[in-house]
Each structure stands twice: as C-alpha cells, then as structure tokens.
Design a protein around this motif. Sequence first.
Motif, mmCIF file in Angstrom:
data_model
loop_
_atom_site.group_PDB
_atom_site.id
_atom_site.type_symbol
_atom_site.label_atom_id
_atom_site.label_comp_id
_atom_site.label_asym_id
_atom_site.label_seq_id
_atom_site.Cartn_x
_atom_site.Cartn_y
_atom_site.Cartn_z
ATOM 1 N N GLU A 1 0.972 -1.472 0.322
ATOM 2 C CA GLU A 1 -0.167 0.037 -0.040
ATOM 3 C C GLU A 1 0.956 1.125 0.132
ATOM 4 N N GLU A 2 0.485 2.138 -0.695
ATOM 5 C CA GLU A 2 1.100 3.556 -0.789
ATOM 6 C C GLU A 2 0.720 4.265 0.374
ATOM 7 N N ARG A 3 1.798 5.225 0.347
ATOM 8 C CA ARG A 3 0.683 6.631 1.042
ATOM 9 C C ARG A 3 0.063 6.786 1.720
ATOM 10 N N TYR A 4 -0.754 7.432 -0.166
ATOM 11 C CA TYR A 4 -2.076 7.957 -0.358
ATOM 12 C C TYR A 4 -1.704 7.005 -1.841
ATOM 13 N N ALA A 5 -2.620 7.245 -2.620
ATOM 14 C CA ALA A 5 -3.113 6.591 -3.634
ATOM 15 C C ALA A 5 -2.521 7.285 -5.069
ATOM 16 N N GLY A 6 -1.790 7.248 -5.651
ATOM 17 C CA GLY A 6 -0.951 7.171 -6.423
ATOM 18 C C GLY A 6 0.458 8.337 -5.679
ATOM 19 N N ALA A 7 0.662 8.077 -4.496
ATOM 20 C CA ALA A 7 1.886 8.780 -3.891
ATOM 21 C C ALA A 7 3.335 8.564 -5.438
ATOM 22 N N LEU A 8 3.354 7.024 -5.067
ATOM 23 C CA LEU A 8 5.173 7.087 -6.189
ATOM 24 C C LEU A 8 4.537 7.989 -7.594
ATOM 25 N N HIS A 9 3.403 7.370 -8.427
ATOM 26 C CA HIS A 9 3.697 8.376 -9.565
ATOM 27 C C HIS A 9 3.671 10.254 -9.354
ATOM 28 N N GLU A 10 3.301 10.172 -8.640
ATOM 29 C CA GLU A 10 2.914 11.473 -8.227
ATOM 30 C C GLU A 10 4.321 12.724 -7.912
ATOM 31 N N GLN A 11 5.361 11.645 -7.244
ATOM 32 C CA GLN A 11 6.654 12.254 -7.510
ATOM 33 C C GLN A 11 7.439 11.189 -8.248
ATOM 34 N N SER A 12 7.017 10.393 -9.074
ATOM 35 C CA SER A 12 7.364 10.079 -10.229
ATOM 36 C C SER A 12 7.847 10.657 -11.063
ATOM 37 N N LEU A 13 6.435 11.882 -11.216
ATOM 38 C CA LEU A 13 6.231 13.340 -12.338
ATOM 39 C C LEU A 13 7.248 14.284 -11.433
ATOM 40 N N ILE A 14 7.488 14.501 -10.650
ATOM 41 C CA ILE A 14 8.213 15.512 -10.096
ATOM 42 C C ILE A 14 9.640 15.703 -10.375
ATOM 43 N N MET A 15 10.107 14.576 -9.570
ATOM 44 C CA MET A 15 12.050 14.140 -9.825
ATOM 45 C C MET A 15 11.230 13.763 -11.150
ATOM 46 N N SER A 16 11.240 13.737 -12.547
ATOM 47 C CA SER A 16 11.234 13.500 -13.692
ATOM 48 C C SER A 16 11.263 14.831 -14.374
ATOM 49 N N HIS A 17 10.109 15.959 -13.666
ATOM 50 C CA HIS A 17 10.297 17.342 -14.515
ATOM 51 C C HIS A 17 11.565 17.797 -14.118
ATOM 52 N N ASP A 18 11.938 17.743 -12.615
ATOM 53 C CA ASP A 18 12.979 18.305 -11.447
ATOM 54 C C ASP A 18 14.364 17.711 -12.630
ATOM 55 N N LEU A 19 15.093 16.716 -12.843
ATOM 56 C CA LEU A 19 15.695 16.540 -13.746
ATOM 57 C C LEU A 19 15.341 16.499 -15.156
ATOM 58 N N ALA A 20 14.726 16.859 -15.858
ATOM 59 C CA ALA A 20 14.786 17.537 -17.076
ATOM 60 C C ALA A 20 15.378 18.279 -17.728
ATOM 61 N N GLY A 21 15.515 19.305 -16.623
ATOM 62 C CA GLY A 21 15.733 20.453 -16.378
ATOM 63 C C GLY A 21 17.396 20.971 -15.698
ATOM 64 N N SER A 22 17.773 19.509 -14.772
ATOM 65 C CA SER A 22 18.597 19.545 -13.919
ATOM 66 C C SER A 22 20.023 19.648 -14.767
ATOM 67 N N THR A 23 21.079 20.646 -14.205
ATOM 68 C CA THR A 23 22.501 20.512 -14.431
ATOM 69 C C THR A 23 23.507 20.181 -13.447
ATOM 70 N N ARG A 24 22.451 19.890 -12.406
ATOM 71 C CA ARG A 24 23.299 19.078 -11.603
ATOM 72 C C ARG A 24 24.266 17.692 -11.913
ATOM 73 N N ASN A 25 25.397 17.598 -11.866
ATOM 74 C CA ASN A 25 26.018 17.244 -11.736
ATOM 75 C C ASN A 25 26.552 15.501 -10.301
ATOM 76 N N GLN A 26 25.720 15.306 -9.530
ATOM 77 C CA GLN A 26 26.199 14.590 -8.293
ATOM 78 C C GLN A 26 25.760 13.185 -8.218
ATOM 79 N N PRO A 27 25.825 12.111 -7.922
ATOM 80 C CA PRO A 27 25.545 10.932 -7.905
ATOM 81 C C PRO A 27 24.853 10.387 -7.800
#
Length: 282
Positions: free
Chosen positions: A192-218
């Motif tokens: 069970e997720e913390r709430y319905a669609g939690a992983l999907h929601e966080q995955s969208l946030i991370m994907s958008h964050d990474l799409a414009g990222s210039t970070r180069n840490q591990p």
Amino acid sequence: MGRGQKKMTEALIKEWQAEGRGRGEGGHYKPWLEAFDISSLGRVSRPYSAKCGRSVHLLSDVEANTFYALEWSQRVTGIREEYPLDRELTLEIAAALGIAHPYYPGTKVPTVMTVDFLVDFNDQGETRLEALDCKRTEDSDEPRQIEKLQITRTYFAGMDVPHRLVFHSELPMQKIRNIEWIRGGMVKTGEEERYAGALHEQSLIMSHDLAGSTRNQPLQEYCRNFEHRQGLNPGEGLRIAKLLMYERILTCDLGNPDLASAPLASFRCTLKADNLRAAGGR
C-alpha cells in the motif's frame, strides 16, 4: 495441489490440461510447469511482470536471468515460460530420430516436453516467434540432454520457429543485475502506498526536476536531497529513480557496475511523463 515434486500420471496431465496450462497469452497465459511443481537445481521464483501482466514461473537461476533480459528488451512483446510441446508429435519425432522419448521418473508415462521460453519479437513492425532453452554451460555436453534438445529443435523446425540455446556463461550479468536492481523499485503485491497515486505523483515531480537539471552529483546523493525537499522517507528517492529507469524515462548505461553512485550527467531524462505508471504487483 501441494508443493513439491509430483508423481506424474495421465490423470494429472488431463487435470493440468483442464486447468488451461500451456494455453493463453499475455496475462491469461498459464505455464505448463509452475513453481514448486517440480524439484529444481536452482532457485524458483515468481516475479510479477508488467509486460506479461502476471507473475511468471521461473524454475532456475538461469531461467530467471534470461527472463529479466527478455522482459527488458523493447523488441520482446510477449513471453510464455514452460511452454508445452504436443506430446504426440514429440513421440513421433523421437521415433523418427531413433531417440528414446523421455518418461517421467518412476513411471511409464511419456513426458510432456517443454521449452523454457516461447518469445514474441517485434522487429520493425514484423512479428516472429523464437523458442529458447536455458542451460548451464557445463550441462551442454551431457548426451541425454543433447538427445532431448534434438527432439525439441526438430519440433520447432517443423513449425518454422527458430530454437536457440541460452548459456548462463554468455548472459550479460552486469546488465541483468542492474535490471534486477531497477525492478526493485516496482510496487510489490499487496503493498500500500502512503496515499493513492503517491509514487506516480513523486515520479512526475522527479522527472520534471531532472529534465532541466544541470546537477552532476551522484544519483544517490541527488535522491537523498530529493527526499529532504519532498519530505520523503529514506530510500524513497532512489526507489522513485528506479521507477523512472524502469519506465525508460530515466535512461542509463546498464553496464555500469554502480548505478547508484553514477553522476547525473551519465543519465538522460526523456521526460515521457504522460506514459508513466508505477508498475508493479497486483
């Protein structure tokens, strides 16, 4: 039926046929042999597969490793494991080849022979079938194994389906270990997720964050920072990154021996977020 080695009878074969074993496609396919039906020299496993739409029955380590490679391939559209061969035909082929047909141990019941995988491929819009048997290299010269493989190969040759051997020593094990690691992010059966669609929601946030990222840490450092920013539990950031890799939104070199420590510059975000699903168990 209980677990463990079963003494095969014609009645049990008819029972399995009535259950629909060896028939169906996709999520409706039922393998002829299921985990715990037989003794296995390797580890049996039943991983859930989003591509197959069901849990698959893998009867050895070699089968499991081959399956992970097949499932990952975008050319593979369907996988049927422990696929049964028509027994009347294998008996005829054995007689024609002058080879003793296999019988179930301790019985006079001819074996329903199986191939480890019957795989659907799509190559540039053209579909084809291929039959695969998985072997450890040290077993390849065993005379009786060679005879049984002759029956199988002749069987599929008559259907114009290529039959190929996959040896454990030839598998790209670093790639397969990484695929297993990535699959570890999938939602588990009954989880069970913390709430319905939690992983999907966080995955969208991370994907958008990474799409414009210039970070180069591990990657793992980025994921820890992501957890802090999003108020997530330890380990959840890396799990979300694995989900993005499983969906090919975050692509990487599967030959890398330590993806968690790889710099972000070695990953590519394709940002196909609309296609994202937190794939996993049912």
